[in-house]
Enzyme design. Structure first.
Site, mmCIF file in Angstrom:
data_model
loop_
_atom_site.group_PDB
_atom_site.id
_atom_site.type_symbol
_atom_site.label_atom_id
_atom_site.label_comp_id
_atom_site.label_asym_id
_atom_site.label_seq_id
_atom_site.Cartn_x
_atom_site.Cartn_y
_atom_site.Cartn_z
ATOM 1 N N ASP A 120 105.956 15.361 51.538
ATOM 2 C CA ASP A 120 105.267 16.094 50.480
ATOM 3 C C ASP A 120 104.123 14.887 50.036
ATOM 4 O O ASP A 120 102.977 15.366 49.819
ATOM 5 C CB ASP A 120 106.203 16.744 49.436
ATOM 6 C CG ASP A 120 107.151 15.813 48.992
ATOM 7 O OD1 ASP A 120 107.305 14.605 49.442
ATOM 8 O OD2 ASP A 120 107.899 16.271 47.875
ATOM 9 N N ASP A 123 103.668 7.752 48.346
ATOM 10 C CA ASP A 123 103.670 6.969 47.037
ATOM 11 C C ASP A 123 103.725 5.490 47.114
ATOM 12 O O ASP A 123 102.534 4.853 47.823
ATOM 13 C CB ASP A 123 104.860 7.737 46.120
ATOM 14 C CG ASP A 123 104.657 7.018 44.803
ATOM 15 O OD1 ASP A 123 103.763 6.420 44.298
ATOM 16 O OD2 ASP A 123 105.272 7.800 43.580
ATOM 17 N N LYS A 151 98.917 8.984 46.969
ATOM 18 C CA LYS A 151 98.774 8.082 45.613
ATOM 19 C C LYS A 151 98.537 6.806 46.145
ATOM 20 O O LYS A 151 99.208 6.013 46.165
ATOM 21 C CB LYS A 151 99.831 7.856 44.907
ATOM 22 C CG LYS A 151 99.967 8.995 43.879
ATOM 23 C CD LYS A 151 100.980 8.895 42.850
ATOM 24 C CE LYS A 151 101.420 10.034 42.196
ATOM 25 N NZ LYS A 151 102.646 9.282 41.169
ATOM 26 N N PHE A 172 102.383 11.538 37.451
ATOM 27 C CA PHE A 172 103.616 12.071 37.785
ATOM 28 C C PHE A 172 103.520 13.516 38.052
ATOM 29 O O PHE A 172 103.593 14.141 37.078
ATOM 30 C CB PHE A 172 104.755 11.805 37.106
ATOM 31 C CG PHE A 172 106.122 12.061 37.613
ATOM 32 C CD1 PHE A 172 106.722 10.853 38.271
ATOM 33 C CD2 PHE A 172 106.736 13.322 37.659
ATOM 34 C CE1 PHE A 172 107.770 11.197 38.956
ATOM 35 C CE2 PHE A 172 107.979 13.244 38.370
ATOM 36 C CZ PHE A 172 108.541 12.465 39.117
ATOM 37 N N VAL A 173 103.426 13.965 39.276
ATOM 38 C CA VAL A 173 103.242 15.243 39.723
ATOM 39 C C VAL A 173 104.509 15.934 40.026
ATOM 40 O O VAL A 173 105.441 15.387 40.740
ATOM 41 C CB VAL A 173 102.112 15.426 40.949
ATOM 42 C CG1 VAL A 173 100.908 15.165 40.176
ATOM 43 C CG2 VAL A 173 102.699 14.370 42.164
ATOM 44 N N ASP A 179 109.841 17.230 42.535
ATOM 45 C CA ASP A 179 110.617 17.415 41.386
ATOM 46 C C ASP A 179 110.564 16.430 40.552
ATOM 47 O O ASP A 179 110.064 15.533 40.865
ATOM 48 C CB ASP A 179 112.165 17.599 42.029
ATOM 49 C CG ASP A 179 112.570 16.021 42.489
ATOM 50 O OD1 ASP A 179 112.012 15.480 43.232
ATOM 51 O OD2 ASP A 179 113.563 15.681 41.825
ATOM 52 N N ARG A 185 110.421 22.238 41.599
ATOM 53 C CA ARG A 185 110.122 22.408 42.891
ATOM 54 C C ARG A 185 109.702 23.678 43.099
ATOM 55 O O ARG A 185 108.609 23.925 44.046
ATOM 56 C CB ARG A 185 111.319 22.195 43.921
ATOM 57 C CG ARG A 185 111.892 20.738 43.852
ATOM 58 C CD ARG A 185 112.859 20.753 45.227
ATOM 59 N NE ARG A 185 113.676 19.520 45.053
ATOM 60 C CZ ARG A 185 113.651 18.163 45.286
ATOM 61 N NH1 ARG A 185 112.385 17.969 45.950
ATOM 62 N NH2 ARG A 185 114.451 17.258 45.173
HETATM 63 C C1 PRP Z 1 109.878 11.569 47.328
HETATM 64 C C2 PRP Z 1 109.072 12.240 47.905
HETATM 65 C C3 PRP Z 1 108.688 11.191 49.439
HETATM 66 C C4 PRP Z 1 109.037 9.861 48.639
HETATM 67 C C5 PRP Z 1 107.822 9.057 48.276
HETATM 68 O O1 PRP Z 1 111.238 11.926 47.596
HETATM 69 O O2 PRP Z 1 109.453 13.474 48.535
HETATM 70 O O3 PRP Z 1 109.764 11.346 50.390
HETATM 71 O O4 PRP Z 1 109.546 10.099 47.157
HETATM 72 O O5 PRP Z 1 107.987 8.004 47.498
HETATM 73 P P1 PRP Z 1 107.610 6.571 48.173
HETATM 74 O O6 PRP Z 1 106.414 6.714 49.020
HETATM 75 O O7 PRP Z 1 107.357 5.799 47.014
HETATM 76 O O8 PRP Z 1 108.743 6.298 49.045
HETATM 77 P P2 PRP Z 1 112.354 11.770 46.825
HETATM 78 O O9 PRP Z 1 113.471 10.442 47.341
HETATM 79 O O10 PRP Z 1 112.238 11.834 45.299
HETATM 80 O O11 PRP Z 1 113.373 12.945 47.459
HETATM 81 P P3 PRP Z 1 112.957 14.394 47.481
HETATM 82 O O12 PRP Z 1 112.156 14.744 48.638
HETATM 83 O O13 PRP Z 1 114.399 14.965 47.656
HETATM 84 O O14 PRP Z 1 112.498 14.946 46.075
#
Ligand code: PRP
Length: 215
Positions: A120, A123, A151, A172-173, A179, A185
């Site tokens: 998704d 970051d 981002k 923070f989206v 989530d 979500r």
């Molecule tokens: C979120 C998102 C990405 C990751 C990106 O996952 O889904 O996988 O963070 O961040 P990064 O580039 O800083 O690693 P999260 O670990 O929150 O799990 P989720 O998909 O269950 O929300």
């Protein structure tokens, strides 16, 4: 061919009144509307189809945040594909990434296949930089990364996506799969979390940490 798609969406400054009344206390503003998402996904799907045509394609989706993006993206891909999931989660306090934990491994054989790795949001890039080597050792023919949101200002790892829905600033989206503390979500749009929600939650987390450390 791997054309990188980057959209600097000039219409991202949607006013707060666009937030449905039910969500106004928690969502500061809608950043990307349902319509904008739907239109962008159709364009991304066409690009992916062009690049993957004639290949044995495996879509690998990272749980849990991809749920809506994945469902909308693959229904626009008119290619034979296989679908699998990897479970990976960062458990951290508040809005910062913490340690990464793998909760589900790949089940399908990707050897010699073209992998489309879907997430998704890209970051810091920590998740991708941990996931990529795990897939590479399985010897796929190639791996292309597809994310709805990027981002770039937050990146700490040397990883970029091949297909990007929207480049966004450092907000923070939440919503459309993303989530905060496992909530939001189900919002059909991408919104900016209201800072007061974040502040309250971080305060609660800190209080728990203080109680734990004083035991
Ligand atoms: C979120 C998102 C990405 C990751 C990106 O996952 O889904 O996988 O963070 O961040 P990064 O580039 O800083 O690693 P999260 O670990 O929150 O799990 P989720 O998909 O269950 O929300």
């Amino acid at each position: 061919m791997s054309a990188k798609i980057k959209t600097q969406n000039s219409k991202l400054k949607t006013p707060a009144r666009n937030v449905p009344p039910r969500w106004r206390k928690e969502v500061e503003r809608v950043l990307i509307t349902e319509d904008q998402i739907a239109r962008r996904i159709r364009v991304m799907a066409r690009e992916i189809e062009r690049d993957f045509r004639g290949r044995e394609m495996v879509v690998v989706s990272l749980l849990n945040g991809t749920v809506m993006f994945l469902a909308d993206l693959i229904r626009h891909l008119s290619l034979p594909l296989r679908l699998d999931f990897m479970g990976v989660s960062s458990y951290g306090a508040g809005t910062e990434s913490g340690d990464l934990v793998f909760t589900k491994e790949l089940r399908l054989d990707v050897r010699g296949r073209d992998v489309l790795l879907v997430d998704d949001i890209l970051d810091t890039g920590k998740t991708m930089s941990r996931v990529l080597p795990k897939i590479r050792v399985l010897k796929p023919r190639r791996i292309k990364i597809c994310v709805l949101l990027d981002k770039p200002s937050r990146r700490t790892e040397g990883v970029e996506a091949d297909y990007v829905g929207f480049q966004i600033p450092d907000f923070f989206v939440i919503g459309y799969g993303l989530d905060f503390a496992e909530r939001y979500r189900n919002l059909p749009f991408v919104g900016v979390l209201h800072p007061h929600v974040c502040k309250q939650a971080c305060q609660r987390i800190n209080e728990v940490e203080v109680r734990k450390s004083s035991r």
